[in-house]
Design an enzyme around this catalytic site. Structure first.
Site, PDB file in Angstrom:
ATOM      1  N   CYS A 172       6.765  -0.404  -5.284  1.00 43.58           N
ATOM      2  CA  CYS A 172       8.324  -0.479  -5.431  1.00 43.58           C
ATOM      3  C   CYS A 172       9.014   0.599  -4.679  1.00 43.58           C
ATOM      4  CB  CYS A 172       8.630  -0.335  -7.034  1.00 43.58           C
ATOM      5  SG  CYS A 172      10.488  -0.560  -7.103  1.00 43.58           S
ATOM      6  N   CYS A 175      12.149   2.006  -6.143  1.00 41.89           N
ATOM      7  CA  CYS A 175      11.693   3.192  -7.195  1.00 41.89           C
ATOM      8  C   CYS A 175      11.384   4.279  -6.526  1.00 41.89           C
ATOM      9  CB  CYS A 175      10.724   2.817  -8.101  1.00 41.89           C
ATOM     10  SG  CYS A 175      10.717   0.971  -8.459  1.00 41.89           S
ATOM     11  N   ASP A 176      10.483   4.359  -5.502  1.00 40.82           N
ATOM     12  CA  ASP A 176       9.968   5.573  -5.015  1.00 40.82           C
ATOM     13  C   ASP A 176      10.164   5.697  -3.833  1.00 40.82           C
ATOM     14  OD1 ASP A 176       8.524   5.406  -7.381  1.00 40.82           O
ATOM     15  OD2 ASP A 176       6.762   4.241  -6.744  1.00 40.82           O
TER      16      ASP A 176
END
Ligand code: NAP
Length: 351
Positions: A172, A175-176
């Site tokens: 992701c 997200c990261d």
């Protein structure tokens, strides 16, 4: 001893399908309850946190009704002055995935939907009322169930990928991607679909260079998205290439990748990178059903009536990506969520 609650409709899942079905069920006075998922590290790693995959994306450009770009001329001519303020927060900005999901959740709650922040770990569909077993314990009974648990990102299954998960390997980018370890570093994205090109272009905000590694000689992504990646000077596309091994060590996490070639003319190469992002498709989240609903050969739930959301168990409906291996769009998930809400209402009224 407390009695097991009996619900009209339990909706499992909290993506666009779950909330749309809740909005319809709540407006039909069915007093629905949504199990939106639990907030756990296990769910974070599996990509099954509440609010679904849209909560893991950035801008959403193709959900009708949330346009980005210049709207001021349109708003001035299309809306009376006292209605223009309503559009102000989004006018021209578009909407992000997390915003869209929070709006849908609030819309469902405003109509009286009850939300429980937990997973349904197990179900028993052999009797009606159906029996549902939340992760936190206890039992809930329901006359009718809507399964809207979506799908989660796939992994390649390499030992080295597993070793460096959370230490440079991710499924992701949104997200990261902003983590300090990826800033101004070279990164790899694996895949050739819309997700891969979206993640690659998103990561150029942070990375010095993004290597898009795709196993074939052309991208699967839609033309407009593919062109964006092709035109981006920070994205280098490696066609006919496969990720063979993630390289790294305990102190630094990921330090590079070894790429193989599907084209015999090319040799294997090693690139120094600080991160590897997988974007190679999804698997429907059906494990908790333990085979009690019919699936297709790819594991997606099957609708048993033409253009109805009925599953193989009478009174259980399916909506969104868990039952869709073809369109897999936020707006089609929301549409099938609406259908499941209406199907549940009619089923409860007429059996
Ligand atoms: P996808 O379209 O299924 O693409 C998966 C990609 O991963 C393909 O290029 C596939 O290669 C590759 N792949 C699969 N297994 C692999 C493996 N074991 N090793 C190496 N490569 C592998 O999945 P997606 O990109 O996640 O998109 C899913 C759906 O969501 C699509 O309908 C897409 O349009 C939609 N989506 C839309 C947007 C948007 O509109 N903003 C953004 C993201 C996703 P092959 O091409 O060789 O099969």
């Amino acid at each position: 001893m407390s009695e097991t609650p009996l619900e009209n409709v339990v909706i499992i899942g909290s993506g666009p399908a779950g909330w749309s079905s809740a909005i319809y069920a709540a407006r039909a006075q069915l007093n629905p309850v949504v199990y939106e998922g639990a907030i756990t590290e296990e769910n974070r790693m599996a990509g099954t946190l509440p609010l679904g995959q849209l909560a893991l994306t950035s801008e959403v450009e193709n959900f009708a009704g949330f346009p980005a770009g210049n709207l001021s001329g349109f708003l001035d001519s299309a809306l009376p002055a006292n209605r223009r303020g309503m559009m102000a927060p989004h006018a021209g900005e578009g909407v992000t995935g997390p915003e869209l999901m929070e709006l849908m959740r609030q819309q469902a709650v405003n109509f009286g939907t009850r939300v429980i922040t937990d997973d349904v770990a197990k179900v028993d569909f052999s009797t009606n009322p159906f029996r549902l077993f939340p992760s936190a314990g206890g039992e809930v009974q329901a006359k009718c169930v809507i399964v809207a648990t979506g799908a989660s990102a796939n992994w390649l299954g390499l030992e080295s990928e597993e070793r460096f998960k959370n230490r440079g390997v991710s499924a992701c980018a949104v997200c990261d991607g902003a983590l300090p370890r990826f800033r101004n570093k070279e990164l790899v994205v694996v895949g050739g679909g819309d997700s891969a090109v979206e993640e690659a272009t998103y990561l150029t905000k942070f990375a010095s260079r993004v290597h898009l590694v795709h196993r074939r000689d052309e991208l699967r992504a839609s033309k407009i998205m593919a062109q964006r990646a092709i035109d981006d000077p920070k994205v280098e596309i490696h066609f006919n290439s496969t990720l063979e091994e993630v390289l790294g060590d305990d102190a630094n996490g990921v330090t590079g990748v070894r790429l193989g070639s599907t084209d015999s003319a090319n040799e294997a190469t090693t690139i120094e990178v600080a991160g590897v992002f997988l974007a190679i498709g999804h698997t429907p989240n059906t494990a908790f059903l333990d085979g009690q609903l019919e699936t297709n050969e790819k594991g997606y739930l099957v609708w048993k009536k033409h253009f109805r959301t009925n599953t193989s168990v009478d009174g259980v409906f399916a909506a969104g990506d868990v039952a869709d291996d073809y369109y897999r769009q936020a707006i089609s998930a929301a549409g099938t969520g609406c259908m499941a809400g209406l199907d549940a209402e009619r089923w409860l009224a007429h059996g």
